[in-house]
Design an enzyme around this catalytic site. Structure first.
Site, PDB file in Angstrom:
ATOM      1  N   ASP A 210      -4.604  -1.439  -0.504  1.00 27.55           N
ATOM      2  CA  ASP A 210      -4.127  -0.092  -0.177  1.00 27.55           C
ATOM      3  C   ASP A 210      -4.055   0.076   1.341  1.00 27.55           C
ATOM      4  O   ASP A 210      -4.957  -0.378   2.059  1.00 27.55           O
ATOM      5  CB  ASP A 210      -5.133   0.911  -0.764  1.00 27.55           C
ATOM      6  N   GLU A 273       0.139  -2.868   0.420  1.00 27.36           N
ATOM      7  CA  GLU A 273       0.956  -1.708   0.811  1.00 27.36           C
ATOM      8  C   GLU A 273       1.143  -1.761   2.325  1.00 27.36           C
ATOM      9  O   GLU A 273       0.180  -1.631   3.081  1.00 27.36           O
ATOM     10  CB  GLU A 273       0.242  -0.410   0.423  1.00 27.36           C
TER      11      GLU A 273
END
Ligand code: GLC
Length: 557
Positions: A210, A273
């Site tokens: 993330d 990400e």
């Protein structure tokens, strides 16, 4: 999980290259206990559904202990399961059940920040002298007595929060309840590597990192310059160029360290990400000497304007960046049967818990074409559970929004609640998602779109996804073949894939009116798949007629 090829078969492409990965947002997938929120036992009860669709792996959004300010992306314990999702035992059962079905688990890993209730942060803020003080990003007030500088949180407002107890500010790239870890501190890096190992030991097959590009901020606290074209319509966090708060060079070293750690005990897939819009996406792959991510996530298919030449340019540009185009079989430089070695393996994603649904952005007809491209372009394919039903999202007014992003920055269309609406499974009460009150409303029209109904309908989006995934598995040209021969003609866009003498052509009609495709080298073409359930027999000397918004896969003989 044992590779079916067995040990020592390193000549086989890794499993994830031709894989189809489905992102599951556990809160919205299936509830098992009537609290209106999806959970691990609920997900377990739906694995056969994913298996039937042909999914190779799921990427599971966070299920860690969390106060749920950002619905799990605010982690209070990296090695515990939030009770609303179940227990570690449920997690272990999930891994086992996935592996028994030949599927894999990619777990969301949130290294940039913790919840403010995490014991590390509680310790860090307890005193300036605490040994863990430096685990977070602390700074003194600026010259005017306010925040240290003007850095903004991605969720709006200052990125600094004052801590009265110790008289300093801490940095948060997202909510103030999500303080950033200080990745410059080797102890932090070590602690997060241990988290990776903890989950690997439980059988996890990979991680989606993330906010991977956001791990570092400038240590000199230099100001991000304003974006010249930003105006009042631009959400505040996007009014600056994030030169000093995003994509700092040291981040690549730290991610490479994570890769080494993730692979120390055997293969483990790392998705990440990152800012996937520009050319620097390629940096996140690293190189042979310093590999970084296997798959920096790429959402260009849904972030691009769907005009023929532009879409083609977007796709070709990305594949060119990665050196993933060509060669055409039979041409100079072609390696027999093989795609050559790309710089990085491509990947395509058409949805996530952060993005408006593809069927909303493109409309239902073009969403079918997006599915065709997703599963036929070279690279790993990712979609967000519910995309296979053509879900469009449930409108949730700002005042009722649960998403902190919308609550902090209302009115810019940033609300992520719509795409997080629960999965509709059947015509049971609450669409079979829960026996209680769903945490977010079901999307309107779910009666027409639920799983049970679509599974019976050969014309449904679900049936199209299933056919496409099956075709991708049956045709090595689609999984690992070379890609070449892009063209646009009127509203048509096409390209070819080839493997071991088999040549396929993919053609999509981006217009609502019929178009005729004439393969330019006059090769005879046979229809292998159409996005329409009842395609015309296409082959004739006049060319191939594609109905409005039809896409086809042809075999070129
Ligand atoms: C990532 C997640 C998003 C979350 C944010 C902060 O961007 O995908 O859902 O809000 O990180 O953790």
């Amino acid at each position: 999980m044992q590779d079916p090829a067995g040990p020592g078969r390193s000549d086989r492409p890794p499993w994830w290259q031709s894989a189809v990965i489905c992102q599951v947002y556990p809160l919205s997938f299936q509830d098992s206990d009537g609290d209106g929120r999806g959970d691990l036992p609920g997900l377990l009860s739906r694995l056969d559904y994913l298996c039937e669709l042909g999914i190779d792996a799921i990427w599971l959004a966070p299920v860690y202990c969390s106060p749920m300010r950002d619905f799990g992306y605010d982690v209070a314990d990296f090695t515990g399961i939030e009770p609303c999702f179940g227990s570690l035992g449920d997690f272990d059962r999930l891994v086992q059940a996935l592996h028994e079905r030949g599927m894999r688990l990619v777990l969301d890993f949130v290294p940039n920040h913790t919840a403010d209730t995490h014991p590390w942060f509680v310790a860090s803020r307890s005193s300036r002298n605490h040994p863990q003080r430096d685990w977070y990003v602390w700074a003194d007030a600026g010259p005017d007595g306010g925040p240290p500088n003007r850095w903004t949180s991605r969720f709006g407002g200052s990125a600094w929060e004052y801590d009265a107890g110790t008289g300093q500010y801490y940095y948060h790239a997202f909510l103030k309840e999500q303080p950033d870890l200080n990745w410059h501190n080797p102890e932090v890096r070590q602690a997060m590597a241990e988290v990776l190992r903890f989950w690997q030991a439980r059988g996890v097959d990979g991680f989606r990192i993330d906010a991977a590009a956001v791990l570092a901020e400038d240590v000199k606290l230099r100001e991000d310059p304003p974006k010249p074209d930003a105006d009042g319509q631009t959400p505040e966090p996007e009014r600056v160029e994030r030169v000093y708060t995003d994509y700092r060079p040291e981040v690549l070293d730290w991610l490479a360290e994570l890769r080494r750690c993730a692979e120390a005990d055997g293969p483990s897939l790392l998705l990440g990400e990152v800012d996937g819009s520009g050319d620097r996406i390629v940096d996140f792959y690293g190189d042979a000497g310093r590999p970084i991510l296997h798959l920096p996530l790429n959402y260009r298919l849904i972030d691009t304007d769907w005009q023929g030449p532009l879409l083609r340019e977007t796709v070709e540009h990305y594949l060119t960046l990665l050196d993933a185009l060509g060669p055409e079989p039979g041409t100079a430089g072609a390696r027999q049967g093989g795609p050559g070695k790309p710089k990085g393996w491509p990947c395509w994603a058409v949805g996530s818990h952060d993005k408006p649904r593809v069927a909303r952005t493109l409309g239902p007809e073009r969403a079918r074409l997006a599915a065709l491209l997703l599963f036929t372009l070279p690279g790993t394919a990712l979609f967000f559970a519910g995309d296979e039903l053509g879900l469009e999202g449930c409108p949730v007014p700002s005042e009722q929004s649960r998403d902190p992003f919308e609550r902090q920055l209302p009115g810019f269309g940033l609300n992520r609640d719509p795409q997080r609406a629960p999965m509709p499974w059947s015509d049971a009460p609450q669409a079979g998602f829960t026996t209680g009150e769903p945490w977010l409303p079901l999307e309107p029209g779910h009666e027409q779109r639920h799983v049970a109904r679509q599974q019976r309908d050969p014309a449904s989006m679900w049936s199209l996804y299933r056919r496409l995934i099956a075709l991708r598995k049956a045709e090595a040209a689609l999984g690992v073949g070379s890609c070449f021969g892009f063209f646009t003609a009127d509203a048509l866009l096409g390209f070819q894939r080839a493997w071991a003498g088999r040549r396929l052509q993919v053609v999509v009609n981006l217009a609502g009116t019929p178009q005729v495709h004439r393969p330019d080298d006059g090769r005879p073409a046979r229809l292998l798949l159409s996005t329409r359930p009842d395609p015309e027999a296409p082959g004739s000397s006049e060319g191939i007629r594609l109905e409005g918004y039809e896409g086809v896969v042809l075999v070129l003989d």
